[in-house]
Design an enzyme around this catalytic site. Structure first.
Site, short mmCIF file in Angstrom:
data_model
loop_
_atom_site.label_atom_id
_atom_site.label_comp_id
_atom_site.label_asym_id
_atom_site.label_seq_id
_atom_site.Cartn_x
_atom_site.Cartn_y
_atom_site.Cartn_z
N SER A 160 0.81 -1.22 0.00
CA SER A 160 0.00 0.00 0.00
C SER A 160 0.84 1.27 0.00
CB SER A 160 -0.94 0.01 1.21
OG SER A 160 -0.20 -0.09 2.42
N ASP A 405 -2.29 6.52 11.66
CA ASP A 405 -1.58 6.01 10.49
C ASP A 405 -0.24 6.74 10.38
OD1 ASP A 405 -0.59 5.12 8.12
OD2 ASP A 405 -2.30 5.70 6.89
N HIS A 408 1.67 5.48 6.10
CA HIS A 408 1.42 6.14 4.83
C HIS A 408 1.68 7.64 4.96
CE1 HIS A 408 -0.98 2.37 4.85
NE2 HIS A 408 -0.43 2.27 3.64
#
Length: 432
Positions: A160, A405, A408
């Site tokens: 990802s 998060d 990312h």
């Protein structure tokens, strides 16, 4: 008398007799030979001097004389400096121009990376630019990039974070051309875009480990434990290799879990399993074997002539005071200082980066025999310094509230510089 022919008026020259002209020409011959000699010397100087009209101020001339001035050395020095420049060794400096797009100008930013939309209030993290120590990193140029890849096919292979990278590239290219979204699977793991004006195809090829891997299912549900086959590459991405001009390969974050390692159908070891009679390995071993298998597969590919394979090195996470599931967070608003960044060079993130670099250099040496090309987009050092670039709590996940998060990257944000690096590396490796 000897200069009479040069001073006579035109009307009298027309009346000179033939003997007069012969006498005058004879007297001019020495002058003509001297003039011809001077012209020859001057022409030789023009043809062979590197810069015949260069102006050297008096002060500069004196300095040059005192230092055994050699003009050739001065002309070559910039090229030597350029060759020494490491794009990936530098620091972040203030840059008030900000990003090349906004979360309103780019319509393809995923919800989870749209940090401003999800409540992030500070924007100083956009006002930094990566500055290599001995040169400049050219800023991303959407028009120039699309011209460079005109008629080509490029794929980003990985997890990802690789998807995050390609999402940044799409936003950076959007001012020049909006692509056609021509394929998307149900999980948004395999994706294809086409830029018709430039005949350029861009692909996202999902792979957790680059090699074949299966999650162990217990009572009908996933166990987060995986069987990895070190001698089998994940065919879901390798089947596209023959049609690619550029492959940008990355991976790493899925290796932080229990993994059973197999070779030739036999269990040969495990990571984090702590089981008797099973050889224990660390993550480094599994990562090395996975990248080695991937690069070996590319070198074995018979129909991959012209392919440029790039490894995008490991992108560090920045959890503080815990892991993702134990209260870890990332709420900084500015880059690390140089002293703080130095600590990162002793971290496991840096070890992951070193493994990837070592394996692609190994592949490069092997591939030279077959004309294969490999390169490195080495973002790790730069991103170790950017704990401020993650969504943190601002990722808009309704089902995992309270989790941050820190893996990312916000868009826009520091991740956009990965494409500055990418464009320059392609330019250098492809000799544009």
């Amino acid at each position: 008398m000897k200069s009479s022919s040069a001073t006579l008026p035109p009307e009298k020259l027309r009346h000179c007799t033939k003997p007069d002209r012969c006498i005058n020409i004879g007297k001019l011959l020495p002058f003509l030979f001297v003039s011809l000699g001077i012209a020859t010397i001057f022409s030789f100087y023009l043809l062979h001097s590197p810069n015949p009209f260069q102006y050297i101020p008096k002060q500069g001339l004196i300095s040059a004389q005192n230092s055994n001035f050699d003009q050739n050395n001065i002309l070559e020095e910039p090229q030597k400096e350029e060759e020494k420049c490491d794009l990936f060794k530098g620091h972040w400096v203030p840059e008030l121009r900000g990003s090349l797009y906004t979360n309103s100008s780019c319509g393809t930013i995923p919800e989870s990376k749209n940090c401003f939309k999800n409540g992030r209030m500070d924007d100083d993290f956009l006002n930094w630019r990566w500055k290599p120590e001995k040169c400049q990193l050219p800023r991303f140029d959407s028009k120039g990039f699309l011209e460079m890849v005109r008629g080509k096919r490029m794929a980003f292979v990985g997890d990802s974070v690789a998807r995050n990278h390609i999402e940044s590239l799409l936003c950076l290219l959007s001012p020049e051309e909006t692509p056609m979204d021509i394929y998307k699977d149900s999980e948004d793991r395999f994706r294809k875009w086409y830029f018709p004006r430039h005949n350029f195809t861009l692909m996202k090829l999902w792979s957790k480990f680059l090699i074949a891997g299966e999650e162990r299912i217990v009572n009908g549900t996933g166990s987060s434990k995986y069987d990895l086959y070190l001698d089998k590459v994940d065919g879901q991405w390798t089947r596209f290799l023959p049609e690619l001009d550029y492959a940008v390969i990355s991976d790493g974050h899925w290796f932080f879990r229990v993994m059973y390692l197999h070779e030739a159908e036999n269990l040969t070891g495990c990571v984090y399993c702590n089981e008797p009679n099973v050889t224990a390995h660390d993550i480094s071993f599994a990562v090395r074997m996975a990248f080695r298998a991937a690069f070996d597969q590319i070198n074995k590919c018979k129909n991959c002539s012209g392919l440029l394979t790039l490894v995008r090195t490991f992108a560090p996470a920045h959890f503080e005071n815990g892991a993702w599931n134990t209260g870890g967070y990332c709420n900084r608003t500015s880059p690390f200082s140089d002293a703080e960044a130095e600590k990162g060079l002793k971290s496991f993130d840096w070890e992951m980066r070193n493994i990837q670099v070592e394996e692609i250099e190994r592949a490069r040496k092997e591939g030279e025999k077959e004309g294969k090309r490999f390169g490195i987009v080495d973002i790790t050092r730069a991103m170790l310094m950017r704990p401020d670039g993650h969504p943190g709590a601002n990722w808009g996940n309704k089902w995992m509230k309270g989790y941050s998060d820190c893996v990312h990257w916000c868009m826009p944000g520091p991740i956009d510089y990965w494409n500055d690096f990418l464009m320059e590396v392609i330019r250098q490796e492809s000799c544009f």
